[in-house]
Design a protein around this motif. Structure first.
Motif, short mmCIF file in Angstrom:
data_model
loop_
_atom_site.label_atom_id
_atom_site.label_comp_id
_atom_site.label_asym_id
_atom_site.label_seq_id
_atom_site.Cartn_x
_atom_site.Cartn_y
_atom_site.Cartn_z
N ALA A 71 0.85 -1.19 0.00
CA ALA A 71 0.00 0.00 0.00
C ALA A 71 0.88 1.24 0.00
O ALA A 71 1.84 1.32 0.77
CB ALA A 71 -0.91 0.00 1.23
N ILE A 72 0.57 2.18 -0.88
CA ILE A 72 1.24 3.48 -0.89
C ILE A 72 0.36 4.44 -0.10
O ILE A 72 -0.71 4.84 -0.57
CB ILE A 72 1.47 3.99 -2.32
N LEU A 73 0.79 4.79 1.09
CA LEU A 73 -0.05 5.58 1.99
C LEU A 73 0.68 6.84 2.44
O LEU A 73 1.81 6.78 2.91
CB LEU A 73 -0.44 4.75 3.22
N GLY A 226 -3.69 -21.92 15.55
CA GLY A 226 -2.43 -22.51 15.14
C GLY A 226 -1.77 -21.85 13.94
O GLY A 226 -0.80 -22.38 13.40
N ALA A 227 -2.29 -20.69 13.50
CA ALA A 227 -1.77 -20.06 12.28
C ALA A 227 -0.72 -18.99 12.55
O ALA A 227 -0.14 -18.44 11.62
CB ALA A 227 -2.92 -19.45 11.48
N GLU A 228 -0.45 -18.70 13.82
CA GLU A 228 0.45 -17.59 14.15
C GLU A 228 1.85 -17.79 13.58
O GLU A 228 2.45 -16.86 13.04
CB GLU A 228 0.53 -17.40 15.67
N ALA A 229 2.39 -18.98 13.70
CA ALA A 229 3.77 -19.22 13.28
C ALA A 229 3.94 -19.01 11.78
O ALA A 229 4.93 -18.40 11.33
CB ALA A 229 4.21 -20.63 13.67
N ALA A 230 2.99 -19.49 11.00
CA ALA A 230 3.07 -19.33 9.54
C ALA A 230 2.98 -17.86 9.15
O ALA A 230 3.71 -17.40 8.25
CB ALA A 230 1.96 -20.12 8.86
N ALA A 231 2.11 -17.11 9.83
CA ALA A 231 1.98 -15.69 9.54
C ALA A 231 3.26 -14.94 9.87
O ALA A 231 3.73 -14.09 9.11
CB ALA A 231 0.80 -15.09 10.31
N GLU A 232 3.86 -15.27 10.98
CA GLU A 232 5.11 -14.62 11.39
C GLU A 232 6.24 -14.94 10.44
O GLU A 232 7.06 -14.08 10.11
CB GLU A 232 5.46 -15.04 12.82
N GLU A 233 6.29 -16.17 9.97
CA GLU A 233 7.33 -16.56 9.03
C GLU A 233 7.18 -15.82 7.71
O GLU A 233 8.17 -15.39 7.11
CB GLU A 233 7.28 -18.07 8.79
N MET A 234 5.94 -15.63 7.25
CA MET A 234 5.73 -14.91 6.00
C MET A 234 6.13 -13.44 6.14
O MET A 234 6.72 -12.86 5.23
CB MET A 234 4.28 -15.03 5.53
N ILE A 235 5.83 -12.86 7.28
CA ILE A 235 6.25 -11.48 7.54
C ILE A 235 7.77 -11.37 7.47
O ILE A 235 8.32 -10.45 6.85
CB ILE A 235 5.73 -10.99 8.90
N ARG A 236 8.47 -12.31 8.09
CA ARG A 236 9.93 -12.28 8.08
C ARG A 236 10.47 -12.37 6.66
O ARG A 236 11.48 -11.72 6.32
CB ARG A 236 10.49 -13.43 8.93
N ARG A 237 9.82 -13.16 5.80
CA ARG A 237 10.28 -13.30 4.42
C ARG A 237 10.14 -12.01 3.64
O ARG A 237 10.92 -11.75 2.71
CB ARG A 237 9.50 -14.42 3.70
N TRP A 238 9.14 -11.18 3.98
CA TRP A 238 8.82 -10.01 3.17
C TRP A 238 9.19 -8.67 3.81
O TRP A 238 9.10 -7.63 3.15
CB TRP A 238 7.33 -10.02 2.82
N GLN A 239 9.65 -8.68 5.03
CA GLN A 239 9.91 -7.41 5.73
C GLN A 239 10.93 -6.52 5.02
O GLN A 239 10.83 -5.29 5.07
CB GLN A 239 10.38 -7.67 7.16
N SER A 240 11.89 -7.12 4.37
CA SER A 240 12.93 -6.33 3.71
C SER A 240 12.44 -5.64 2.44
O SER A 240 13.08 -4.71 1.95
CB SER A 240 14.15 -7.20 3.39
N ARG A 241 11.29 -6.09 1.94
CA ARG A 241 10.79 -5.55 0.66
C ARG A 241 9.49 -4.76 0.80
O ARG A 241 9.19 -3.93 -0.07
CB ARG A 241 10.58 -6.69 -0.34
N ILE A 242 8.72 -5.04 1.84
CA ILE A 242 7.41 -4.41 1.99
C ILE A 242 7.46 -3.44 3.16
O ILE A 242 7.69 -3.84 4.31
CB ILE A 242 6.31 -5.46 2.21
N ARG A 243 7.22 -2.20 2.89
CA ARG A 243 7.23 -1.15 3.90
C ARG A 243 6.01 -1.29 4.82
O ARG A 243 4.89 -1.47 4.35
CB ARG A 243 7.21 0.21 3.20
N GLY A 244 6.25 -1.20 6.12
CA GLY A 244 5.15 -1.18 7.07
C GLY A 244 4.85 -2.50 7.74
O GLY A 244 3.98 -2.57 8.62
N LEU A 245 5.53 -3.59 7.36
CA LEU A 245 5.28 -4.88 8.02
C LEU A 245 5.90 -4.88 9.42
O LEU A 245 6.91 -4.24 9.67
CB LEU A 245 5.87 -6.02 7.19
#
Length: 245
Positions: A71-73, A226-245
């Motif tokens: 998102a461009i905000l 039980g979905a917390e770990a998967a969500a956190e892992e996806m955030i870690r994968r994308w934090q360097s590229r997506i602003r605001g995570l």
């Protein structure tokens, strides 16, 4: 006469059917552009101001949404820092370029620009700036509204006239689609229709890639058991590229 909630629902159903029935080629082109971007490790950006920023937020960090969505905000163009102020600032020349300084839009990316009227400087200049960077630009706008007004930009052009692709949200002139009381207009449709169009295009792009053997990161709700770990892992994968995570 049917009650307003029923008439509102009926009007939305008409709009959705028109979007699907009358814009197949545009929807296909948008889907293919997004699929190409995702398949080549590029990003999908969504920009908006005022209430249109809600459409940008819908795509970002969303359960059931792609991780490669940015998102461009600009807080000054959102409503919580002053609604009237945001209305005035989106008419300001040069703001889009300043906002884009924080977002590395590049060739291969896709940028959706949401603006119901498409007449103010910010969405028009956002489209022009992203196009100049080599991105594919897609307008989410109301053609009925846009064709009834003039541009506030120095170019004299409206958003739908400067983007690569146009997706019409099917809204009435003025957005309020429902007559209540003594001909009071209520029931805006641009956000609902814009969210529908955006999510449908993204889902079709992911579906197309999946059938071609290409996996795309899609968020699932962190509030599922039980979905917390998967969500956190996806955030870690994308934090360097997506602003605001």
């Amino acid at each position: 006469m049917t009650i307003p909630r029923q008439r509102y629902r009926d009007q939305l159903a008409i709009i959705f059917d028109r979007i699907l029935g009358e814009q197949s080629a545009a929807l296909d082109a948008a889907r293919d552009a997004v699929a190409t971007a995702l398949g080549t490790d590029h990003l999908v950006y969504v920009a908006g101001s005022g209430h249109s920023h809600l459409i940008a937020e819908e795509a970002f960090y969303r359960a059931g949404g792609i991780a490669a969505a940015q998102a461009i905000l600009d807080p000054d163009l959102m409503l919580h820092l002053g609604a009237e102020r945001s209305t005035l600032l989106e008419r300001e020349t040069g703001r889009a370029e300043r906002v884009l300084a924080d977002y590395p839009v590049e060739a291969g990316d896709v940028v959706f620009i949401a603006s119901n009227s498409g007449r103010n400087a910010y969405p028009i200049e956002m489209a022009l700036a992203c196009k100049a960077r080599g991105a594919t630009t897609i307008a989410l706008t109301s053609l009925r509204h846009a064709r009834a007004i003039t541009s506030r930009h120095d170019s004299g052009k409206l958003l739908y006239q400067v983007t690569d692709l146009v997706l019409d949200n099917g809204g009435e002139y003025g957005d309020a689609a429902l007559s209540v009381g003594n001909d009071i207009r209520m029931g805006p449709t641009s956000t609902i229709a814009g969210v529908f169009i955006l999510n449908a295009v993204l889902a079709e792009a992911v579906d197309q890639l999946s059938h071609n053997g290409v996996d795309v990161d899609v968020y699932q709700s962190a509030n599922m058991q039980g979905a917390e770990a998967a969500a956190e892992e996806m955030i870690r994968r994308w934090q360097s590229r997506i602003r605001g995570l």
